[in-house]
Design an enzyme around this catalytic site. Structure first.
Site, PDB file in Angstrom:
ATOM      1  N   SER A  24     -16.834  49.355  -6.017  1.00  0.00           N
ATOM      2  CA  SER A  24     -16.668  49.444  -7.472  1.00  0.00           C
ATOM      3  C   SER A  24     -15.317  50.049  -7.828  1.00  0.00           C
ATOM      4  O   SER A  24     -14.865  51.017  -7.199  1.00  0.00           O
ATOM      5  CB  SER A  24     -17.781  50.298  -8.080  1.00  0.00           C
ATOM      6  OG  SER A  24     -17.523  50.527  -9.449  1.00  0.00           O
ATOM      7  N   LYS A  75     -29.416  46.461 -14.205  1.00  0.00           N
ATOM      8  CA  LYS A  75     -29.154  46.385 -15.645  1.00  0.00           C
ATOM      9  C   LYS A  75     -30.398  46.071 -16.480  1.00  0.00           C
ATOM     10  O   LYS A  75     -30.540  46.562 -17.608  1.00  0.00           O
ATOM     11  CB  LYS A  75     -28.079  45.331 -15.930  1.00  0.00           C
ATOM     12  CG  LYS A  75     -26.676  45.737 -15.519  1.00  0.00           C
ATOM     13  CD  LYS A  75     -25.686  44.676 -15.954  1.00  0.00           C
ATOM     14  CE  LYS A  75     -24.254  45.112 -15.684  1.00  0.00           C
ATOM     15  NZ  LYS A  75     -23.275  44.169 -16.220  1.00  0.00           N
ATOM     16  N   ASP A 111     -21.008  45.427 -22.279  1.00  0.00           N
ATOM     17  CA  ASP A 111     -20.439  44.237 -21.633  1.00  0.00           C
ATOM     18  C   ASP A 111     -19.882  43.256 -22.654  1.00  0.00           C
ATOM     19  O   ASP A 111     -18.801  42.699 -22.475  1.00  0.00           O
ATOM     20  CB  ASP A 111     -21.498  43.521 -20.778  1.00  0.00           C
ATOM     21  CG  ASP A 111     -21.728  44.197 -19.433  1.00  0.00           C
ATOM     22  OD1 ASP A 111     -20.827  44.909 -18.961  1.00  0.00           O
ATOM     23  OD2 ASP A 111     -22.814  43.999 -18.856  1.00  0.00           O
ATOM     24  N   ARG A 161     -28.355  28.679 -10.639  1.00  0.00           N
ATOM     25  CA  ARG A 161     -29.049  28.161  -9.462  1.00  0.00           C
ATOM     26  C   ARG A 161     -30.545  28.061  -9.731  1.00  0.00           C
ATOM     27  O   ARG A 161     -31.188  27.067  -9.427  1.00  0.00           O
ATOM     28  CB  ARG A 161     -28.764  29.077  -8.259  1.00  0.00           C
ATOM     29  CG  ARG A 161     -29.312  28.549  -6.950  1.00  0.00           C
ATOM     30  CD  ARG A 161     -28.943  29.477  -5.800  1.00  0.00           C
ATOM     31  NE  ARG A 161     -27.521  29.440  -5.511  1.00  0.00           N
ATOM     32  CZ  ARG A 161     -26.701  30.486  -5.570  1.00  0.00           C
ATOM     33  NH1 ARG A 161     -27.160  31.678  -5.931  1.00  0.00           N
ATOM     34  NH2 ARG A 161     -25.423  30.360  -5.270  1.00  0.00           N
TER      35      ARG A 161
END
Length: 297
Positions: A24, A75, A111, A161
């Site tokens: 990170s 999250k 975000d 996916r």
């Protein structure tokens, strides 16, 4: 007696949790911001197994912990563990920032804000009525969809996916007032979506350094329109395989480093209720990425 030891015991603690969390970049630019403003605080990384998440979150109520950032895979899982969750985070279905206020834990999602500010870092970009292709359907993608809905985009295509996760995210988008469709990673469907999209956003980890998918592109051999903007949320390396392909196609490109820093700056402002030194954060992040590129191991 030296009372500096006593002062150290009340140093404010901040950090980021994930699983894994090894590479990170958040500690680099967050600590740079803390040091720049001469705040007595440290920013750490904590690798938390999903099975230990509940007990770790409960420990955040300690008075010396100001808050944390949250990354994959936590999250979405942290939402029911918090005392209060901001409306934006509830709508996104994901939390990336937790603030400890007197032992009560508040959850937020920065975000989306980071995504929009990163998109417009170098030049204005009008999103209204645009067609957007999002690849991936995890926590970051949910924050991006919430932000795009706020910008009145015309249509969102979500490719993933696992089709059911893309369908769930398209349902969120429709609920926020933006038409959306879910597609699989089928070559033909993805090619058509790629060509007709004016903004393409990679919300997966495909192409990320230190993973088995490093050097790969989520679009494989799909065509990219030269009139599009390609935004890869992967920030290490700065120029992913997807961005290389986009440049060859004549498209404009944006690295995920901008979103990373801007969402982190928004977290900083929630923790301290003061402006974050964004320029200092961007400079330290850019420098760290350059060092990583020179010393990949």
């Amino acid at each position: 007696p030296d009372d500096s030891v006593g002062r150290r015991t009340v140093t404010i603690q901040l950090g980021i949790i994930g699983f894994p969390i090894g590479h990170s970049l958040s500690p680099v630019f967050q600590q740079a911001a803390l040091d720049h403003l001469k705040l007595d605080a440290t920013y750490s990384t904590w690798e938390i197994d999903p099975g230990d998440l509940g007990s770790f979150i409960d420990g955040l109520r300690s008075p010396d912990i100001q808050g944390i950032n949250v990354t994959v895979p936590h999250k979405e899982a942290v939402l029911p563990l918090l005392d209060h969750v901001d409306e934006w985070a509830l709508q996104a279905g994901a939390v990336n920032t937790i603030v400890n206020r007197g032992g009560a834990l508040y959850g937020y999602n920065t975000d989306g804000m980071g995504f929009i500010k990163g998109l417009r870092h170098n030049a204005p970009f009008e999103l209204q009525n645009k067609t957007v292709l999002i690849i991936g359907a995890g926590g970051s993608a949910r924050g991006v969809v919430r932000a795009l809905a706020n910008e009145s985009v015309g249509n969102i295509i979500i490719a993933n996916r696992t089709l059911s996760r893309a369908q769930s995210l398209s349902t969120l988008s429709i609920g926020l007032g933006v038409p959306a469709q879910a597609i699989s990673l089928d070559w033909q469907e993805l090619s058509l979506a790629s060509v007709q999209s004016e903004l393409i956003v990679n919300c997966t980890s495909v192409g990320m350094a230190h993973t088995s998918e490093f050097g790969l592109s989520p679009l494989l051999l799909q065509p990219i329109s030269p009139n599009s903007v390609v935004y890869d949320l992967v920030y290490n390396p700065i120029e992913t395989q997807l961005l290389k392909e986009a440049v060859r196609a004549g498209a404009a490109v944006i690295s995920g480093i901008k979103m990373l820093v801007y969402q982190g700056a928004a977290s900083f402002e929630l923790w301290f209720d003061r402006p974050a030194p964004v320029d200092v954060m961007l400079e330290s992040a850019d420098k760290a990425i350059q060092n990583m590129a020179e010393s990949p191991d």
